[in-house]
Write a protein that holds these residues in place. Structure first.
Motif, PDB file in Angstrom:
ATOM      1  N   ASP A 158       0.803  -1.216   0.000  1.00  0.00           N
ATOM      2  CA  ASP A 158       0.000   0.000   0.000  1.00  0.00           C
ATOM      3  C   ASP A 158       0.843   1.277   0.000  1.00  0.00           C
ATOM      4  N   ASP A 159       1.875   1.319   0.832  1.00  0.00           N
ATOM      5  CA  ASP A 159       2.697   2.526   0.930  1.00  0.00           C
ATOM      6  C   ASP A 159       3.430   2.831  -0.370  1.00  0.00           C
ATOM      7  N   ILE A 243      -0.102  11.872 -10.570  1.00  0.00           N
ATOM      8  CA  ILE A 243      -0.003  10.475 -10.155  1.00  0.00           C
ATOM      9  C   ILE A 243       0.626  10.376  -8.770  1.00  0.00           C
ATOM     10  N   ASN A 244       1.723  11.084  -8.591  1.00  0.00           N
ATOM     11  CA  ASN A 244       2.326  11.260  -7.266  1.00  0.00           C
ATOM     12  C   ASN A 244       2.577  12.757  -7.089  1.00  0.00           C
ATOM     13  N   PHE A 245       2.250  13.272  -5.940  1.00  0.00           N
ATOM     14  CA  PHE A 245       2.373  14.703  -5.724  1.00  0.00           C
ATOM     15  C   PHE A 245       3.821  15.094  -5.453  1.00  0.00           C
ATOM     16  N   GLY A 246       4.194  16.255  -5.956  1.00  0.00           N
ATOM     17  CA  GLY A 246       5.555  16.752  -5.772  1.00  0.00           C
ATOM     18  C   GLY A 246       5.580  18.257  -5.902  1.00  0.00           C
ATOM     19  N   LYS A 247       6.755  18.808  -6.175  1.00  0.00           N
ATOM     20  CA  LYS A 247       6.899  20.262  -6.270  1.00  0.00           C
ATOM     21  C   LYS A 247       6.177  20.826  -7.489  1.00  0.00           C
ATOM     22  N   LYS A 248       6.196  20.079  -8.591  1.00  0.00           N
ATOM     23  CA  LYS A 248       5.565  20.581  -9.820  1.00  0.00           C
ATOM     24  C   LYS A 248       4.053  20.425  -9.773  1.00  0.00           C
TER      25      LYS A 248
END
Length: 328
Positions: A158-159, A243-248
């Motif tokens: 899951d992680d 899809i995965n959160f980040g700076k952009k």
């Protein structure tokens, strides 16, 4: 009464006047176009029937299996053993997915949306094109197969799974694939709110990867542009890249865009610790446009029930600028 043969009536003859020849040629072309059109329609109908039959067969093959927890015998740990970090238990394939994996190793899971025809196997490869026009068995088929974005980590602990898994499916005329996702469609500016009633009756959907079964509460549904030229400012909400959160692409940006665009205020809360699933299909407002439904996974210990009395039509939703788009 004319005694002319069929060929004399419809095939240009040497002694025909230019006007008669032209008329016959036009008739032949029209007949040819009609025949080709009929053949194409027949092929489409046959293709749709085959696709529906395949979907029905796969759906009947898929059974939800409730597995009981298995207790693993343990022995008393020594003082030294208590300091050792143990590996997580191995991922165990769901019984309901075993036959699909055996038949096609590209199998990634199963998506089901109540009240619709969406009850489909999901595949995933190293690109987003393999299953655009191929069925589950790899055969050429216009309806394709529902597939997960190749960038998403779908089948893992899951992680390690992607924060937002994106599933794509064609908007089929016969309702197969994601053809009935539009049941959730609400267009506030046009007064079309039928989809709101459907949402109230179906505020959740189910998705399982190969190892776990999950329920998702819907947090958004909207029609959206995918090309900058369809907006006045050239700015689009590229939901499929969150899809995965980040700076952009931050979670705050994701949340802001969802609340700004959704045509339904569902009242379901969500935050950066949640996992999301996005269902995306082509829409018919303009080309290209998309219809999107986003769900938030039910949290550990949380009820899957949704208080739909909190829901409302979002008359302030940011919709595509149809007057700008249609006048281009």
């Amino acid at each position: 009464m004319s005694n002319k043969s069929f060929s004399e009536k419809f095939i240009p003859q040497k002694d025909d006047s230019p006007k008669v020849k032209a008329s016959k040629i036009v008739t032949i072309i029209a007949a040819a176009v009609l025949v080709v059109t009929v053949i194409i329609l027949i092929c489409l109908v046959i293709g749709e029937q085959r696709n529906k039959k395949l979907n029905d067969e796969l759906a009947s093959q898929h059974t939800t299996v409730i597995t009981s927890e298995t207790t693993v015998p343990t022995t008393a740990a020594t003082e030294e053993e208590t300091t050792v970090t143990t590996a997580p238990p191995p991922l165990v394939l769901l019984d309901s997915m075993k036959s699909f994996v055996d038949e096609n190793p590209d199998t990634a899971g199963w998506i089901k949306v109540g009240g619709t025809y969406i009850d489909n196997v999901v595949v995933q490869t190293e690109n987003n094109s393999d299953y655009l026009d191929r069925n589950f068995y790899g055969q050429k088929a216009q309806p394709g197969t529902v597939f997960a974005d190749y960038r998403c980590n779908v089948n893992d602990y899951d992680d390690n799974q992607s924060k937002n898994i994106i599933l794509y499916g064609h908007n089929q005329r016969d309702g197969t694939m994601f053809g009935t996702l539009s049941y959730y469609k609400v267009k506030p500016s046009s007064g079309s709110t039928k989809g709101f009633d459907f949402y109230v009756n179906h505020p959740t959907f189910e998705f399982s990867n190969l190892y776990e079964e999950y329920t998702y509460k819907i947090i958004a549904a909207f029609v959206i542009e995918v090309e900058p030229q369809h907006t006045r400012d050239g700015i689009i909400f590229d939901y499929h890249n969150y899809i995965n959160f980040g700076k952009k692409r931050t979670f705050d940006s994701f949340r802001e865009n969802i609340l700004e665009h959704t045509a339904i205020n569902t009242g379901v809360d969500f935050d950066e610790n949640d996992k999301f699933l996005t269902l995306s299909t082509c829409s018919n407002e303009f080309e290209p446009s998309r219809f999107v439904v986003i769900g938030r996974r039910v949290r550990d210990g949380e009820s899957a029930e949704v208080d739909t009395t909190l829901a409302s039509v979002n008359y302030e939703a940011k919709e595509p600028d149809y007057s700008f788009i249609y006048n281009q």
